[in-house]
Design an enzyme around this catalytic site. Structure first.
Site, PDB file in Angstrom:
ATOM      1  CB  THR A 214      18.553  -1.111  -0.831  1.00  0.00           C
ATOM      2  OG1 THR A 214      17.680  -1.157   0.296  1.00  0.00           O
ATOM      3  CG2 THR A 214      19.096  -2.499  -1.107  1.00  0.00           C
ATOM      4  CD  GLU A 430     -12.564  18.998  -8.484  1.00  0.00           C
ATOM      5  OE1 GLU A 430     -11.516  19.568  -8.090  1.00  0.00           O
ATOM      6  OE2 GLU A 430     -13.117  18.094  -7.825  1.00  0.00           O
TER       7      GLU A 430
END
Length: 650
Positions: A214, A430
């Site tokens: 746009t 982790e």
């Protein structure tokens, strides 16, 4: 008041109220004129004989005599009226004998103008009301339109609403250069007409959401200095069949009056989908609208000087007739910017922000692979908001780093409380991802590992590529599979088979989808060969869905077997790496429990047995048990983080 509204233009709501007030007052005048008659309108009508009887009885105190009627007034003020019969001379004698006061009354004279007004005013009011309704109908679909379904909703933007030029567009140089020809044509059409050249009637901007389609269209209008009409594809379609086609015709009529001009249709796939799909009036309406758009763009009548620019992120669902030469015959791809493009985009947005001397747009661009222009604008805005909350006068590099972590991994959730066992499991989970990533040569470098809850995850390992990747190789896919299995394997090694949690649900989902794509789409199975067994679904099944092609039951079993084999290979690789480097796993988990967040360099230092050079030692976050079913965040849709979204329940 709008910028383009005249200062002396009355408010449409006030104007309508005044019109209706005038209509009501005129109706009241007509009613009062028809009901005129003064006191006589309140008199009781009796016969002439009864009137004489009342005179004889002495109940009347005054009598008014006229040619066509006689009015009697009683002592209590009531009135009676009667119509005389012929010429009754004895009436006067009767009144005198009863000593009743009597007077004569001249007949009322009505002027010719009054008669004409009384007779013509109702018709004038009917015509005025009909004219007012017709004007409302003809106003179209704006605020003043009562029935303006068929009028276009396109809005014309002017320089008052913010002029955008190519200087405001960065990072998409190829697309900008391809559209420069349209700007030159709008500025000097005769230059192309001399050699018989014709400018493309339509340009289709194709790209992912947020890449600047746009903005690029507005820049074309700003550079050319021509009127710019903007409308969404969904603005054409209504529940009534034929309304969309009428709006298309009206839009082109407006464009012809302002030619040369640009008409920008955003999200054209809302109206431009391939015809022949589905049933019902809604599709009939959409297909009629599309047919009218096709005719207006390239039909019997040429629309000279009107350039249609459309934008979509789903070009695969557009009708082929819309993409043929003579209509949208030029497709301009607006890609996600590379590192140089991201640097230029950051510099454009950083002009509005007071920056500290340590801010480097190049470093930020290197750490944001896959970011679109909208993502980078949001990153700069988040950094400015963080600096404002910290009461700083300048936005420093620390704010950009924190904003990047927030955008990619989510906001920190330090208000939660979690038990020490759950926190320990998260740290080993982790750490398992990180250790496997470090020992896999094809894996991307680790950017950051944390056990602080961010978004919907309780912890994650974020990996970032060293450069922009445009394709993925087989060795990297296998490395990603091993890293995704690292958290689950670490839980098994440290806590045992029975204590494995559901925290790896997101990792398993990612690994399964990656293995399926390798087998069914990318031909990376030696057993099944380079054959496509699944394809991307079209726009009618949903974004991102897949559908299988026709295949036998044996082939389907073979696909499932190959997927299981690939995932098991990644699992075995992760188990081997973590078993061989269990001491590194313990060291990294201990560091995560102590510091909660580690950078890639700090993780490397821990693995090498070096001390982390950090002055602060943050206290552990108060973490509560998360809700069941937490999902793994993908850092804004980009693959890379492998997290433990829920160590207790998924």
């Amino acid at each position: 008041m709008n910028d383009d509204q005249e200062p002396n233009t009355p408010n449409p709501w006030i104007r309508n109220m005044l019109i209706w007030a005038g209509v009501i007052i005129a109706l009241l005048v007509v009613v009062s004129m028809f009901n005129s008659g003064g006191a006589n309108s309140r008199a009781t009508e009796i016969s002439y004989s009864q009137f004489r009887d009342r005179i004889s009885a002495g109940t009347l105190t005054k009598v008014e005599i006229a040619e066509d009627q006689i009015v009697g007034i009683s002592s209590d003020g009531s009135r009676v009226v009667a119509t005389p019969v012929g010429s009754d001379a004895s009436l006067v004698e009767l009144l005198e004998s009863k000593q009743i006061e009597y007077t004569g009354r001249a007949p009322e004279k009505t002027s010719l103008l009054t008669v004409i007004l009384i007779q013509a005013l109702p018709f004038v009011l009917i015509i005025a009301i009909a004219f007012f309704i017709m004007r409302q109908v003809q106003k179209g679909g704006g605020a003043g339109g009562a029935m303006g379904f068929g009028k276009s909703k396109a809005k014309m933007l002017t320089e008052k609403q913010g002029k955008v030029t190519f200087a405001d567009v960065a990072g998409i140089d190829e697309a900008r250069e391809e559209l420069q020809e349209i700007v030159e044509f709008l500025k000097d059409p005769a230059r192309f007409a001399r050699l018989g050249g014709q400018i493309p009637k339509g340009a289709l901007l194709v790209g992912s959401p947020g890449t600047g389609k746009t903005l690029l269209a507005r820049a074309i209008a700003g550079e050319a200095g021509v009127p710019f009409f903007t409308i969404s594809g969904s603005d054409f379609v209504e529940m009534f069949v034929g309304v969309g086609a009428s709006r298309v015709r009206d839009m082109f009529e407006q464009a012809k009056k302002n030619a040369p001009c640009i008409v920008f249709i955003d999200e054209i796939d809302a109206v431009g989908r391939s015809r022949g799909h589905g049933l019902g009036n809604s599709n009939d309406e959409r297909e009629q609208t599309l047919n009218q758009l096709l005719v207006e763009m390239d039909g019997f009548e040429a629309n000279e000087g009107i350039i249609i620019i459309a934008a979509t992120n789903r070009p695969d669902v557009l009708d082929p007739a819309l993409l043929r030469p003579g209509r949208f015959d030029r497709q301009v791809v607006v890609p996600v910017p590379d590192i140089d493009g991201r640097e230029k985009i950051l510099e454009v947005h950083m002009k509005k922000v007071p920056l500290a001397p340590d801010v480097s747009s190049r470093i930020i661009a290197r750490g944001t692979p896959g970011f679109s222009g909208a993502d980078l604008a949001n990153l700069v805005n988040e950094a400015a908001l963080l600096a404002a909350r910290r009461s700083k006068r300048l936005v420093a590099m620390q704010e950009f780093e924190d904003a990047k972590d927030k955008v990619m991994m989510g906001s920190e959730r330090k208000s939660m409380v979690m038990t020490e066992d759950e926190k320990k499991m998260t740290a080993y989970h982790e750490a398992g991802h990180a250790i496997v990533a470090v020992h896999e040569p094809a894996s991307d470098p680790i950017h950051k590992a944390t056990i602080i809850p961010r978004g919907r995850a309780l912890g994650m390992v974020m990996r970032l590529p060293e450069r922009d990747n445009y394709s993925y190789h087989r060795d990297k896919m296998y490395a990603n599979l091993s890293v995704s299995m690292g958290g689950r394997v670490a839980e098994e090694i440290i806590f045992g088979y029975d204590k494995v949690s559901s925290g790896a649900s997101g990792d398993i989902q990612y690994a399964t989808q990656l293995a399926r794509d390798m087998v069914t789409k990318w031909g990376m199975s030696d057993e099944l060969g380079p054959v496509q067994y699944e394809e991307q679904a079209d726009g009618y099944l949903g974004m991102g869905q897949t559908q299988r092609t026709m295949m036998s039951g044996d082939t389907s079993k073979a696909i499932d077997k190959e997927i299981r084999r690939i995932i098991d290979a990644g699992y075995d690789k992760a188990k081997q790496v973590l078993t061989d480097n269990e001491d590194q796993l313990h060291a990294l988990a201990k560091a995560l429990l102590e510091y909660e967040t580690l950078t890639g360099d700090e993780i490397q230092a821990v693995i090498k047995g070096e001390e982390i050079d950090r002055n602060d030692k943050p206290s552990g976050p108060a973490i509560t048990k998360p809700s069941v079913g937490a999902a793994i965040p993908k850092a804004g849709g980009r693959k890379g983080p492998f997290s433990n979204p829920n160590p207790e329940g998924a």
